[in-house]
Design a protein around this motif. Structure first.
Motif, PDB file in Angstrom:
ATOM      1  N   ALA A 118      -4.748  -0.468  20.244  1.00  0.00           N
ATOM      2  CA  ALA A 118      -3.352  -0.900  20.240  1.00  0.00           C
ATOM      3  C   ALA A 118      -3.109  -1.953  19.161  1.00  0.00           C
ATOM      4  CB  ALA A 118      -2.968  -1.441  21.615  1.00  0.00           C
ATOM      5  N   GLU A 119      -4.075  -2.793  18.892  1.00  0.00           N
ATOM      6  CA  GLU A 119      -3.928  -3.770  17.813  1.00  0.00           C
ATOM      7  C   GLU A 119      -3.813  -3.077  16.455  1.00  0.00           C
ATOM      8  OE1 GLU A 119      -7.159  -6.457  18.079  1.00  0.00           O
ATOM      9  OE2 GLU A 119      -6.508  -7.372  19.967  1.00  0.00           O
ATOM     10  N   ARG A 120      -4.594  -2.042  16.249  1.00  0.00           N
ATOM     11  CA  ARG A 120      -4.498  -1.284  14.997  1.00  0.00           C
ATOM     12  C   ARG A 120      -3.138  -0.594  14.885  1.00  0.00           C
ATOM     13  NH1 ARG A 120      -9.268   2.788  14.423  1.00  0.00           N
ATOM     14  NH2 ARG A 120      -8.190   3.057  12.406  1.00  0.00           N
ATOM     15  N   MET A 121      -2.658  -0.063  16.000  1.00  0.00           N
ATOM     16  CA  MET A 121      -1.359   0.599  15.980  1.00  0.00           C
ATOM     17  C   MET A 121      -0.243  -0.393  15.698  1.00  0.00           C
ATOM     18  SD  MET A 121      -1.522   3.881  16.380  1.00  0.00           S
ATOM     19  CE  MET A 121       0.191   4.169  16.809  1.00  0.00           C
ATOM     20  N   ASN A 122      -0.348  -1.569  16.236  1.00  0.00           N
ATOM     21  CA  ASN A 122       0.667  -2.589  15.979  1.00  0.00           C
ATOM     22  C   ASN A 122       0.685  -2.981  14.501  1.00  0.00           C
ATOM     23  OD1 ASN A 122       2.660  -4.572  16.715  1.00  0.00           O
ATOM     24  ND2 ASN A 122       1.046  -6.119  16.617  1.00  0.00           N
ATOM     25  N   SER A 123      -0.513  -3.126  13.907  1.00  0.00           N
ATOM     26  CA  SER A 123      -0.589  -3.434  12.474  1.00  0.00           C
ATOM     27  C   SER A 123      -0.020  -2.292  11.639  1.00  0.00           C
ATOM     28  CB  SER A 123      -2.037  -3.709  12.083  1.00  0.00           C
ATOM     29  OG  SER A 123      -2.554  -4.824  12.795  1.00  0.00           O
ATOM     30  N   SER A 124      -0.278  -1.069  12.050  1.00  0.00           N
ATOM     31  CA  SER A 124       0.243   0.085  11.309  1.00  0.00           C
ATOM     32  C   SER A 124       1.757   0.146  11.376  1.00  0.00           C
ATOM     33  CB  SER A 124      -0.357   1.375  11.864  1.00  0.00           C
ATOM     34  OG  SER A 124      -1.768   1.400  11.695  1.00  0.00           O
ATOM     35  N   GLN A 125       2.307  -0.134  12.546  1.00  0.00           N
ATOM     36  CA  GLN A 125       3.763  -0.100  12.695  1.00  0.00           C
ATOM     37  C   GLN A 125       4.433  -1.130  11.793  1.00  0.00           C
ATOM     38  OE1 GLN A 125       5.284  -1.232  16.558  1.00  0.00           O
ATOM     39  NE2 GLN A 125       7.003   0.186  16.382  1.00  0.00           N
ATOM     40  N   LYS A 126       3.890  -2.346  11.749  1.00  0.00           N
ATOM     41  CA  LYS A 126       4.451  -3.375  10.875  1.00  0.00           C
ATOM     42  C   LYS A 126       4.317  -2.977   9.407  1.00  0.00           C
ATOM     43  CE  LYS A 126       3.500  -7.199  14.048  1.00  0.00           C
ATOM     44  NZ  LYS A 126       2.742  -8.467  14.250  1.00  0.00           N
ATOM     45  N   ALA A 127       3.173  -2.384   9.054  1.00  0.00           N
ATOM     46  CA  ALA A 127       2.967  -1.974   7.663  1.00  0.00           C
ATOM     47  C   ALA A 127       3.931  -0.857   7.267  1.00  0.00           C
ATOM     48  CB  ALA A 127       1.525  -1.531   7.466  1.00  0.00           C
ATOM     49  N   ILE A 128       4.204   0.067   8.186  1.00  0.00           N
ATOM     50  CA  ILE A 128       5.127   1.169   7.869  1.00  0.00           C
ATOM     51  C   ILE A 128       6.515   0.620   7.553  1.00  0.00           C
ATOM     52  CG2 ILE A 128       6.314   3.152   8.866  1.00  0.00           C
ATOM     53  CD1 ILE A 128       3.742   3.806  10.378  1.00  0.00           C
ATOM     54  N   ILE A 141       9.332  -0.935   0.390  1.00  0.00           N
ATOM     55  CA  ILE A 141       8.762  -0.781  -0.953  1.00  0.00           C
ATOM     56  C   ILE A 141       9.104   0.592  -1.519  1.00  0.00           C
ATOM     57  CG2 ILE A 141       6.618  -0.724  -2.276  1.00  0.00           C
ATOM     58  CD1 ILE A 141       5.425  -2.646  -0.242  1.00  0.00           C
ATOM     59  N   HIS A 142       9.058   1.595  -0.654  1.00  0.00           N
ATOM     60  CA  HIS A 142       9.344   2.959  -1.090  1.00  0.00           C
ATOM     61  C   HIS A 142      10.765   3.064  -1.632  1.00  0.00           C
ATOM     62  CE1 HIS A 142       9.232   7.349  -1.109  1.00  0.00           C
ATOM     63  NE2 HIS A 142       7.939   7.287  -0.784  1.00  0.00           N
ATOM     64  N   ARG A 143      11.728   2.492  -0.933  1.00  0.00           N
ATOM     65  CA  ARG A 143      13.124   2.550  -1.400  1.00  0.00           C
ATOM     66  C   ARG A 143      13.336   1.705  -2.653  1.00  0.00           C
ATOM     67  NH1 ARG A 143      14.103   2.141   4.296  1.00  0.00           N
ATOM     68  NH2 ARG A 143      14.475  -0.115   4.064  1.00  0.00           N
ATOM     69  N   THR A 144      12.496   0.706  -2.839  1.00  0.00           N
ATOM     70  CA  THR A 144      12.673  -0.199  -3.975  1.00  0.00           C
ATOM     71  C   THR A 144      11.998   0.303  -5.245  1.00  0.00           C
ATOM     72  OG1 THR A 144      12.759  -2.061  -2.440  1.00  0.00           O
ATOM     73  CG2 THR A 144      12.330  -2.578  -4.750  1.00  0.00           C
ATOM     74  N   GLU A 161      -3.648  -1.121   4.328  1.00  0.00           N
ATOM     75  CA  GLU A 161      -4.614  -1.301   3.248  1.00  0.00           C
ATOM     76  C   GLU A 161      -4.203  -0.628   1.949  1.00  0.00           C
ATOM     77  OE1 GLU A 161      -8.406  -0.079   4.626  1.00  0.00           O
ATOM     78  OE2 GLU A 161      -8.362  -1.341   6.434  1.00  0.00           O
ATOM     79  N   LEU A 162      -2.996  -0.109   1.872  1.00  0.00           N
ATOM     80  CA  LEU A 162      -2.541   0.490   0.613  1.00  0.00           C
ATOM     81  C   LEU A 162      -2.511  -0.566  -0.477  1.00  0.00           C
ATOM     82  CD1 LEU A 162       0.367   2.805   1.848  1.00  0.00           C
ATOM     83  CD2 LEU A 162      -2.032   3.390   1.427  1.00  0.00           C
ATOM     84  N   GLY A 163      -2.961  -0.159  -1.705  1.00  0.00           N
ATOM     85  CA  GLY A 163      -3.141  -1.168  -2.745  1.00  0.00           C
ATOM     86  C   GLY A 163      -2.319  -1.003  -3.997  1.00  0.00           C
ATOM     87  N   SER A 164      -1.440   0.006  -4.086  1.00  0.00           N
ATOM     88  CA  SER A 164      -0.650   0.183  -5.309  1.00  0.00           C
ATOM     89  C   SER A 164       0.653   0.892  -4.982  1.00  0.00           C
ATOM     90  CB  SER A 164      -1.438   0.983  -6.347  1.00  0.00           C
ATOM     91  OG  SER A 164      -1.633   2.314  -5.902  1.00  0.00           O
ATOM     92  N   VAL A 165       1.566   0.819  -5.936  1.00  0.00           N
ATOM     93  CA  VAL A 165       2.846   1.502  -5.767  1.00  0.00           C
ATOM     94  C   VAL A 165       2.642   3.008  -5.744  1.00  0.00           C
ATOM     95  CG1 VAL A 165       5.105   1.904  -6.834  1.00  0.00           C
ATOM     96  CG2 VAL A 165       4.124  -0.394  -6.790  1.00  0.00           C
ATOM     97  N   ASP A 166       1.691   3.492  -6.546  1.00  0.00           N
ATOM     98  CA  ASP A 166       1.428   4.933  -6.547  1.00  0.00           C
ATOM     99  C   ASP A 166       0.996   5.415  -5.172  1.00  0.00           C
ATOM    100  OD1 ASP A 166       2.096   5.041  -9.199  1.00  0.00           O
ATOM    101  OD2 ASP A 166       0.016   4.875  -9.909  1.00  0.00           O
ATOM    102  N   ASP A 167       0.149   4.581  -4.471  1.00  0.00           N
ATOM    103  CA  ASP A 167      -0.275   4.965  -3.120  1.00  0.00           C
ATOM    104  C   ASP A 167       0.915   5.018  -2.170  1.00  0.00           C
ATOM    105  OD1 ASP A 167      -2.871   5.063  -4.001  1.00  0.00           O
ATOM    106  OD2 ASP A 167      -3.354   3.006  -3.339  1.00  0.00           O
ATOM    107  N   VAL A 168       1.849   4.102  -2.358  1.00  0.00           N
ATOM    108  CA  VAL A 168       3.035   4.090  -1.496  1.00  0.00           C
ATOM    109  C   VAL A 168       3.932   5.286  -1.798  1.00  0.00           C
ATOM    110  CG1 VAL A 168       5.150   2.811  -0.933  1.00  0.00           C
ATOM    111  CG2 VAL A 168       2.978   1.592  -1.172  1.00  0.00           C
TER     112      VAL A 168
END
Length: 303
Positions: free
Chosen positions: A251-261, A267-270, A161-168
């Motif tokens: 487990a569904e939330r954890m799976n979504s979190s893993q994909k988001a990470i 994005i962080h490296r970019t 649910e992060l919404g901006s580059v600053d949050d990342v």
């Protein structure tokens, strides 16, 4: 006179004979008359049909193939279902160690057969008594509780649910790497837990179904005892199934979190600046210098 009377009698006799002859002719079967009457009753098809043709030679009919035997309407009794095989546990994990301990305590258990209406009912070999079943379910509950407690911070981070580059960019790369590794460990432990749960829950359900076919002719309160046995198994299953349902959602939330990470790392490296703290310090110094300049030029500004 006598001669006249004699002739009159002869005439009467002849007339009587004529009547008799006419009546005989009238009621006697005359072939020509009855044949014409029958001809008048024939149908048009019969009238126009030619003389009967010679009989056609009989066709040779090939013998019909023998009909396949029809299946019997009586269904054979269903064979015994395949025994449920429990997965191979990893004794080095916390869950595997607890399950091995349960299995060790029931090594001497012998399979049990209970009386039924159609003969002895053999319980599945996966069942080693209720003590072993409860011990296994308690081990599953402990593992589920550990997963929910130890990995909740990753799900609560709301990475998807992060919404901006600053949050990342506010997230440290080391923190992302740690959470990614922890989410991978969770997936491995959850997979093992789910396999153990499915096998042991299926075993308990099969035992419950077998108990419904049991009869206890030697017990006066057989229905009450059987109901109590079934209720006990159902209660054991219900306790662990509720925790399993909660863990599935988690487990569904954890799976979504893993994909988001994984996406956030890209994005962080970019987009993120490595010396982000230096930029912040420069902005803070600029804000600190501006008030001193205003103080020095204060009189001139007022003019």
């Amino acid at each position: 006179m006598i001669h006249i009377e004699h002739r009159r009698r002869i005439h009467l006799v002849l007339r009587a004979a004529g009547c008799v002859t006419a009546m005989a002719l009238l009621y006697s079967p005359v072939p020509g008359f009855w044949a014409s009457d029958a001809w008048g009753q024939q149908s048009p098809t019969q009238l126009n049909s030619p003389a009967p043709a010679q009989a056609e030679p009989r066709r040779r009919v090939s013998p019909r193939p023998a009909r396949a035997a029809q299946p019997s309407l009586v269904q054979p009794s269903a064979p015994n279902p395949t025994p449920i095989a429990l997965p191979v546990t990893n004794p080095e994990s916390a869950l595997g160690n607890a399950l091995v301990s349960c299995d060790t305590g029931s090594e001497d258990f012998e399979p049990v057969s209970l009386p039924g209406a159609r003969g002895e009912i053999k319980l599945d070999r996966c069942y080693r008594g209720r003590d072993h079943l409860v011990c296994s379910f308690n081990a599953l509950l402990s593992e589920a509780k550990s997963l929910l407690e130890n990995y909740r911070k990753i799900a609560d981070a709301n990475y998807p649910e992060l919404g901006s580059v600053d949050d990342v960019c506010r997230i440290k790369p080391d923190g992302l790497a740690t959470d990614l590794q922890d989410s991978t460990d969770f997936a491995v432990r959850f997979k093992a837990l789910r396999a153990e749960y499915d096998a042991r829950a299926n075993c308990a359900n099969r035992i419950e179904q077998s108990l419904r076919d049991v009869t206890l002719p030697d017990m006066t309160q057989a229905p009450a005892i059987l109901k109590s046995m079934i209720d006990s198994i159902e209660g054991d299953i219900k306790g662990v199934s509720v925790a399993q349902a909660q863990l599935l959602e988690f487990a569904e939330r954890m799976n979504s979190s893993q994909k988001a990470i994984l996406t956030i790392q890209k994005i962080h490296r970019t987009m993120c600046v490595r010396n982000q703290p230096a930029k912040v310090d420069a902005e803070n110094r600029e804000n600190a210098v501006m008030p001193s300049l205003r103080e020095r030029a204060g009189p001139f500004i007022n003019r």
